[in-house]
Design an enzyme around this catalytic site. Structure first.
Site, short mmCIF file in Angstrom:
data_model
loop_
_atom_site.label_atom_id
_atom_site.label_comp_id
_atom_site.label_asym_id
_atom_site.label_seq_id
_atom_site.Cartn_x
_atom_site.Cartn_y
_atom_site.Cartn_z
N LYS A 88 0.84 -1.21 0.00
CA LYS A 88 0.00 0.00 0.00
C LYS A 88 0.88 1.26 0.00
CE LYS A 88 -2.06 -1.23 3.86
NZ LYS A 88 -1.48 -2.56 4.11
N ARG A 199 11.61 -5.46 5.09
CA ARG A 199 11.32 -4.03 4.88
C ARG A 199 12.25 -3.15 5.73
NH1 ARG A 199 5.40 -2.06 5.39
NH2 ARG A 199 5.44 -3.48 7.15
N ARG A 228 10.82 -1.47 11.35
CA ARG A 228 9.63 -1.21 12.18
C ARG A 228 9.52 -2.24 13.29
NH1 ARG A 228 4.57 -0.10 8.26
NH2 ARG A 228 3.59 -1.53 9.73
P1 AP5 Z 1 4.74 -1.47 1.94
O1 AP5 Z 1 4.46 -0.62 0.78
O2 AP5 Z 1 5.42 -0.84 3.12
O3 AP5 Z 1 3.42 -2.26 2.40
P2 AP5 Z 1 2.15 -1.77 3.20
O4 AP5 Z 1 1.00 -2.48 2.59
O5 AP5 Z 1 2.13 -0.29 3.26
O6 AP5 Z 1 2.50 -2.44 4.58
P3 AP5 Z 1 2.29 -1.96 6.07
O7 AP5 Z 1 2.99 -2.98 6.92
O8 AP5 Z 1 2.70 -0.55 6.27
O9 AP5 Z 1 0.78 -2.11 6.23
P4 AP5 Z 1 0.02 -2.33 7.52
O10 AP5 Z 1 -1.34 -2.18 7.01
O11 AP5 Z 1 0.31 -3.57 8.25
O12 AP5 Z 1 0.63 -1.25 8.47
P5 AP5 Z 1 0.25 0.25 8.80
O13 AP5 Z 1 1.48 1.03 8.78
O14 AP5 Z 1 -0.90 0.71 8.01
O15 AP5 Z 1 5.57 -2.71 1.42
C1 AP5 Z 1 6.04 -3.72 2.29
C2 AP5 Z 1 7.41 -4.23 1.81
O16 AP5 Z 1 7.26 -4.88 0.56
C3 AP5 Z 1 8.41 -3.11 1.57
O17 AP5 Z 1 9.66 -3.52 1.98
C4 AP5 Z 1 8.35 -2.87 0.06
O18 AP5 Z 1 9.58 -2.40 -0.41
C5 AP5 Z 1 8.03 -4.25 -0.46
N1 AP5 Z 1 7.21 -4.21 -1.67
C6 AP5 Z 1 6.19 -3.36 -1.93
N2 AP5 Z 1 5.65 -3.62 -3.14
C7 AP5 Z 1 6.33 -4.67 -3.65
C8 AP5 Z 1 6.27 -5.41 -4.86
N3 AP5 Z 1 5.34 -5.13 -5.78
N4 AP5 Z 1 7.11 -6.43 -5.05
C9 AP5 Z 1 8.05 -6.73 -4.12
N5 AP5 Z 1 8.18 -6.07 -2.95
C10 AP5 Z 1 7.34 -5.04 -2.71
O19 AP5 Z 1 -0.29 0.08 10.29
C11 AP5 Z 1 0.59 -0.29 11.34
C12 AP5 Z 1 -0.18 -0.46 12.65
O20 AP5 Z 1 -0.85 0.77 12.98
C13 AP5 Z 1 -1.30 -1.49 12.63
O21 AP5 Z 1 -0.81 -2.79 12.86
C14 AP5 Z 1 -2.19 -0.98 13.74
O22 AP5 Z 1 -1.70 -1.32 15.01
C15 AP5 Z 1 -2.11 0.51 13.59
N6 AP5 Z 1 -3.17 1.03 12.72
C16 AP5 Z 1 -3.01 1.59 11.49
N7 AP5 Z 1 -4.19 1.94 10.97
C17 AP5 Z 1 -5.13 1.61 11.90
C18 AP5 Z 1 -6.53 1.71 11.94
N8 AP5 Z 1 -7.23 2.22 10.93
N9 AP5 Z 1 -7.18 1.26 13.03
C19 AP5 Z 1 -6.51 0.74 14.06
N10 AP5 Z 1 -5.17 0.60 14.08
C20 AP5 Z 1 -4.48 1.04 13.00
#
Ligand code: AP5
Length: 594
Positions: A88, A199, A228
């Site tokens: 994402k 990552r 992270r």
């Molecule tokens: P990346 O682009 O970083 O993936 P992402 O989908 O953004 O992953 P996140 O881990 O950030 O998502 P998440 O939803 O778990 O965490 P968030 O930060 O929102 O890519 C991942 C890796 O893959 C990278 O190394 C990249 O280089 C690689 N990659 C990307 N595309 C690729 C491709 N096509 N091919 C190969 N490699 C690739 O949330 C974190 C925490 O915050 C949650 O766990 C929760 O505790 C809290 N939180 C956030 N939002 C809420 C909410 N709405 N409600 C409650 N808690 C929340």
């Protein structure tokens, strides 16, 4: 023994960040401090305030049957979803570069709070580090505040990581915040784990790398990369599990605008698909938006004509979230009662509605439902040409006790961001204000106060009294007030002038009351309900399960005054009414005030 689902615990205060402290009564500007955001992130820069000049606007009564049409190039509103590490963030970087949308990532916002050590950050930290979801009220307030900023309105937005639960999706729906497209990145589980573990983030540029897939461009960058805290294999598995539990329910909200994209391909290929979807949307968005407003008489007219068409208490009230139909039922019920009372010249009114979604003591409490209710009432009076001021109390107290009740955190911003219709009611017939004498302007016709309440060590009543004194004979309607004195941490009540304050709180007349009844100490099953709509009596209902599996409420008794617990118990047990029993008096009455 039956119990009413009354609230007893004290409200939690969230203290203000010193940089964002503000004097609620001195300015009609937005209150950026309902949550203690740190000041070091872009979404905290001074908010754009909408100023309503209280002196300058014309008095125009909206015409019934008015239709407003407009033609605008609306900006894109995009939601992107997918499992942890589905890419994402990576795709968002590319989308922002091409489409210039405002990227709102709840994960990034929360991590910023954590690294700044703010109160929100401290609360969120333990949830994030263990891979759990941060509580809805924190994230929802944060997102709606951010969405309400001018840049998001003008440039469009890209929401990443929100909604993450059905309740969050519903909160947006209730605020009429709907994306044009819901993109879901689809990646197999085993790939996701490898992506998370590999990552790395660049704290300087914010860029996302992967040790194998997208290694850093130089040794210098490599040396400063960070991992992270939630990117261990074990935590990723737990995040993935939580994602799967919620995904279907969220998708159901957006099924008509969902686009699933294969995220297990090179990132450029994925972006190509997204790019063509968004470009097409932009083309389609040269908008012809015609929104009918006030077509066949105001809602108030409907309210009066519906008065006698009451169709009984809706069933399945313990099924959460409530359906739109159930919510609308209650909004209309409250509206009719309020309208009758105002038409009768009543000026100090209170609405107490305690269905599960409006009960802050229950986990299913939803601020969006309260906001929707307020909007229905305010817009209906505005449709009738009244100038309505909707008021939310600002921060109270000083020092360690400074803050506002958690229940109201972010409320004012949410109100300001809500869709108040296309005919320009907001700023003319509807204004948003705070609570206090200074908020009363000459041209205001009436005031709706959203859940005014005392916090520990802080009493709202003096501000309320100032406001009602200034309002004179104009109606002031309290929606779900909580005016009981709250004990401090030492268990000591505020005693100075307590009798006077309680007497003042009791001076508001109930124009609507609804409360579910449960056995003492439980919230299941529902035993019955009490309902009162002005000017009628209190009605006591018993809920029964029918053999068909359906349920039904039937009337047990009616009361001139709100029935006491004893009277309710007696009615349920079929005992004859004790006619000599006196009304419980002011103290008993107040113990029932929210
Ligand atoms: P990346 O682009 O970083 O993936 P992402 O989908 O953004 O992953 P996140 O881990 O950030 O998502 P998440 O939803 O778990 O965490 P968030 O930060 O929102 O890519 C991942 C890796 O893959 C990278 O190394 C990249 O280089 C690689 N990659 C990307 N595309 C690729 C491709 N096509 N091919 C190969 N490699 C690739 O949330 C974190 C925490 O915050 C949650 O766990 C929760 O505790 C809290 N939180 C956030 N939002 C809420 C909410 N709405 N409600 C409650 N808690 C929340």
């Amino acid at each position: 023994m039956l119990a009413t689902s009354s609230s007893s615990s004290s409200s939690t205060a969230i203290s203000l960040h010193p940089l964002t402290n503000y004097n609620a009564s001195a300015t009609p500007s937005l209150n950026p401090s309902s949550l203690s955001f740190s000041s070091s992130y872009s979404y905290l820069s001074p908010l754009s305030f909408r100023l309503h000049s209280s002196k300058t606007h014309l008095r125009i009564t909206p015409k019934k049957g008015l239709r407003v049409s407009c033609s605008t190039n609306e900006p894109l509103k995009v939601m992107i979803s997918g499992a942890p590490a589905s890419g994402k963030g990576t795709q968002c970087e590319l989308i922002v570069q091409k489409f210039g949308l405002v990227h709102i990532s709840t994960g990034d916002l929360l991590r910023a709070e954590v690294s700044s050590g703010t109160e929100i950050g401290n609360k969120a930290k333990e949830f994030m580090n263990s891979g759990r979801l941060v509580p809805d009220e924190i994230v929802t307030a944060m997102v709606t505040v951010r969405l309400s900023r001018q840049d998001a309105k003008e440039k469009g937005w890209l929401l990443d990581g929100y909604p993450r639960s059905f309740a969050q999706a519903q909160s947006l729906e209730e605020l009429n915040i709907r994306p044009d497209i819901y993109i879901v990145l689809d990646v197999p589980d085993e790939i996701l784990i490898d992506r998370c573990v590999g990552r790395r983030l660049d704290p300087v540029t914010g860029k996302i790398y992967h040790l194998k897939n997208f290694p850093p461009e130089s040794e210098e960058i490599k040396a400063r990369l960070v991992t992270r805290a939630d990117d261990t294999e074990e935590k990723v598995k737990s995040r993935l599990e939580i994602y799967k539990q919620n995904a279907a329910a969220i998708s159901s909200t957006y099924s008509s605008i969902t686009n699933k994209i294969d995220g297990n391909r090179p990132k450029e290929m994925i972006f190509k698909d997204i790019d063509s979807l968004l470009s097409q949307l932009l083309k389609d968005k040269t908008v012809k938006s015609v929104k009918p407003v006030l077509q066949t008489g105001s809602r108030l007219d409907q309210a009066s004509s519906n008065q006698e068409k009451w169709r009984g208490i809706p069933t399945r009230l313990n099924n959460i979230p409530h359906s739109r139909e159930i919510r609308n039922y209650f909004y209309d019920d409250v509206l009719q009662a309020t309208q009758r009372a105002v038409n009768d010249g009543r000026t100090r009114l209170k609405v107490e509605i305690n269905i599960p979604e409006l009960n802050p003591e229950m986990d299913v409490y939803r601020i969006g439902t309260l906001m929707e209710l307020v909007r229905v009432i305010a817009l209906s009076f505005a449709d009738d040409g009244k100038r309505v001021k909707v008021c939310v109390q600002g921060s109270m107290g000083e020092g360690a006790l400074a803050g506002m009740p958690l229940q109201l955190a972010g409320t004012r911003k949410i109100l300001e961001f809500m869709d108040w219709g296309n005919y320009g009611a907001m700023g003319t017939f509807i204004k948003i204000g705070s609570i206090g004498a200074k908020e009363v302007d000459e041209e205001d016709d009436m005031f709706i106060l959203v859940a005014p309440q005392n916090a520990v060590g802080n009493c709202i009543i003096d501000d309320l009294r100032g406001m009602t004194d200034a309002a004179g004979k104009r109606p002031v309607i309290l929606i779900n007030p909580r005016l009981k004195d709250l004990p401090g941490s030492s268990g000591i009540m505020q005693t100075m002038g307590r009798d006077k304050r309680l007497e003042y709180a009791a001076s508001f007349e109930s124009c609507y009351f609804f409360r579910l009844l449960y056995y003492a100490g439980t919230q299941y099953p529902i035993m019955g309900a009490i309902r009162m709509t002005y000017p009628y009596d209190y009605e006591l209902y018993k809920r029964v399960d029918e053999p068909s599996g359906k349920e039904k409420y039937f009337s047990l008794s009616t009361f001139k005054e709100r029935p006491t617990i004893d009277e309710i118990n007696d009615a349920f047990l079929g005992k004859p009414r004790n006619k000599d029993k006196k009304a419980s008096g002011i103290w008993g009455f107040l113990s029932g005030v929210f």
